[in-house]
Design a protein around this motif. Sequence first.
Motif, short mmCIF file in Angstrom:
data_model
loop_
_atom_site.label_atom_id
_atom_site.label_comp_id
_atom_site.label_asym_id
_atom_site.label_seq_id
_atom_site.Cartn_x
_atom_site.Cartn_y
_atom_site.Cartn_z
N ASP A 106 0.81 -1.23 0.00
CA ASP A 106 0.00 0.00 0.00
C ASP A 106 0.84 1.27 0.00
O ASP A 106 0.31 2.37 -0.05
CB ASP A 106 -0.93 0.02 1.22
CG ASP A 106 -1.96 -1.09 1.17
OD1 ASP A 106 -2.35 -1.48 0.05
OD2 ASP A 106 -2.37 -1.57 2.24
N LYS A 108 2.46 2.61 2.53
CA LYS A 108 2.06 3.37 3.71
C LYS A 108 2.86 2.88 4.91
O LYS A 108 3.34 1.76 4.94
CB LYS A 108 0.58 3.16 4.03
CG LYS A 108 -0.37 3.66 2.99
CD LYS A 108 -1.79 3.36 3.44
CE LYS A 108 -2.80 3.75 2.40
NZ LYS A 108 -4.15 3.36 2.80
N PHE A 123 -3.66 6.70 9.41
CA PHE A 123 -2.98 7.53 8.43
C PHE A 123 -2.55 8.85 9.08
O PHE A 123 -3.38 9.59 9.59
CB PHE A 123 -3.91 7.81 7.25
CG PHE A 123 -3.30 8.71 6.22
CD1 PHE A 123 -3.73 10.01 6.10
CD2 PHE A 123 -2.27 8.28 5.40
CE1 PHE A 123 -3.18 10.86 5.16
CE2 PHE A 123 -1.71 9.11 4.46
CZ PHE A 123 -2.17 10.41 4.34
N THR A 125 0.03 12.05 8.05
CA THR A 125 0.88 12.58 6.97
C THR A 125 2.31 12.84 7.42
O THR A 125 3.22 12.77 6.61
CB THR A 125 0.29 13.88 6.39
OG1 THR A 125 0.12 14.83 7.44
CG2 THR A 125 -1.04 13.62 5.71
N LYS A 154 2.00 9.62 -2.55
CA LYS A 154 1.00 8.80 -1.85
C LYS A 154 0.33 9.61 -0.73
O LYS A 154 -0.88 9.53 -0.55
CB LYS A 154 1.66 7.54 -1.28
CG LYS A 154 0.72 6.60 -0.61
CD LYS A 154 -0.26 5.99 -1.59
CE LYS A 154 -1.12 4.96 -0.88
NZ LYS A 154 -2.02 4.28 -1.76
N LYS A 157 -2.09 12.08 -2.31
CA LYS A 157 -3.27 11.39 -2.81
C LYS A 157 -4.16 10.92 -1.65
O LYS A 157 -5.37 11.11 -1.67
CB LYS A 157 -2.85 10.19 -3.66
CG LYS A 157 -3.99 9.45 -4.29
CD LYS A 157 -3.48 8.32 -5.16
CE LYS A 157 -4.65 7.55 -5.76
NZ LYS A 157 -4.19 6.40 -6.51
N GLU A 158 -3.54 10.30 -0.66
CA GLU A 158 -4.29 9.77 0.49
C GLU A 158 -5.00 10.88 1.26
O GLU A 158 -6.14 10.71 1.69
CB GLU A 158 -3.34 9.01 1.42
CG GLU A 158 -4.01 8.33 2.58
CD GLU A 158 -4.72 7.04 2.20
OE1 GLU A 158 -5.56 6.60 2.98
OE2 GLU A 158 -4.43 6.48 1.12
N ASN A 173 -8.75 13.80 4.63
CA ASN A 173 -8.29 12.45 4.89
C ASN A 173 -9.45 11.55 4.51
O ASN A 173 -10.47 11.55 5.19
CB ASN A 173 -7.90 12.29 6.36
CG ASN A 173 -7.38 10.91 6.66
OD1 ASN A 173 -7.76 9.94 6.02
ND2 ASN A 173 -6.51 10.83 7.64
N LYS A 174 -9.29 10.78 3.45
CA LYS A 174 -10.42 9.98 2.97
C LYS A 174 -10.85 8.92 3.98
O LYS A 174 -11.95 8.42 3.91
CB LYS A 174 -10.13 9.37 1.61
CG LYS A 174 -9.08 8.30 1.58
CD LYS A 174 -8.89 7.83 0.15
CE LYS A 174 -7.79 6.81 0.06
NZ LYS A 174 -7.55 6.43 -1.32
N ASN A 175 -9.99 8.58 4.93
CA ASN A 175 -10.36 7.65 5.98
C ASN A 175 -11.20 8.33 7.07
O ASN A 175 -11.86 7.67 7.84
CB ASN A 175 -9.12 7.02 6.62
CG ASN A 175 -8.36 6.18 5.62
OD1 ASN A 175 -8.95 5.55 4.75
ND2 ASN A 175 -7.04 6.20 5.72
#
Length: 185
Positions: A106, A108, A123, A125, A154, A157-158, A173-175
């Motif tokens: 991934d 990450k 996540f 950054t 990454k 994008k994340e 943060n898409k999470n």
Amino acid sequence: MDVRSNAYLLLGISYYIYSTKDTSYLPLAKALAESILDLSERVKIGSQTLNLIKEEPDSNYFSLEDNILTYAALREFSKVLGQKDIYRKQLRDIEKFVKLLWNPKDKKFYRGYDKYDGKDWIFITRIPLLVSLVWDKDWIKRNLKTSPEEIIEKVLKEARISVKEGKLLAATNKNNPELKREKDK
């Protein structure tokens, strides 16, 4: 004791001593290095046993961010002392920790490691950006099989960070959609 703050302080004092040759803060720097190392503990992760820095004395948690900052601080302080190898074992164990907490599939990093709960994925950054600051491109390529550019891409994008003409347009943060920030109107 706050490892992160002490590591930042040791890093700053090391830079100050190195650049000015003023050693008046050397006793404080030595005390900071010792206080950070007092939080080290041996922990087994998979088949490896590493000496890592805990978040605090009674903690079972080893933050990757704290260990990366400790690595940077001890590495720079060893240069000030003129003793390149003084923290060699500690630095090597932190390098191994970074590699263990890297998820190559991934691209990450895990946030840290708990002695009882294992790897912690949240996540953040700062961690991949710190890795890109602390280690050079060759180390990252050799040990993580990626590049600083790929790591940073990454993160962008994340986190859904978009920039136009040097201005932050949006960051999400898409999470955690509730953390979404939109462009100021």
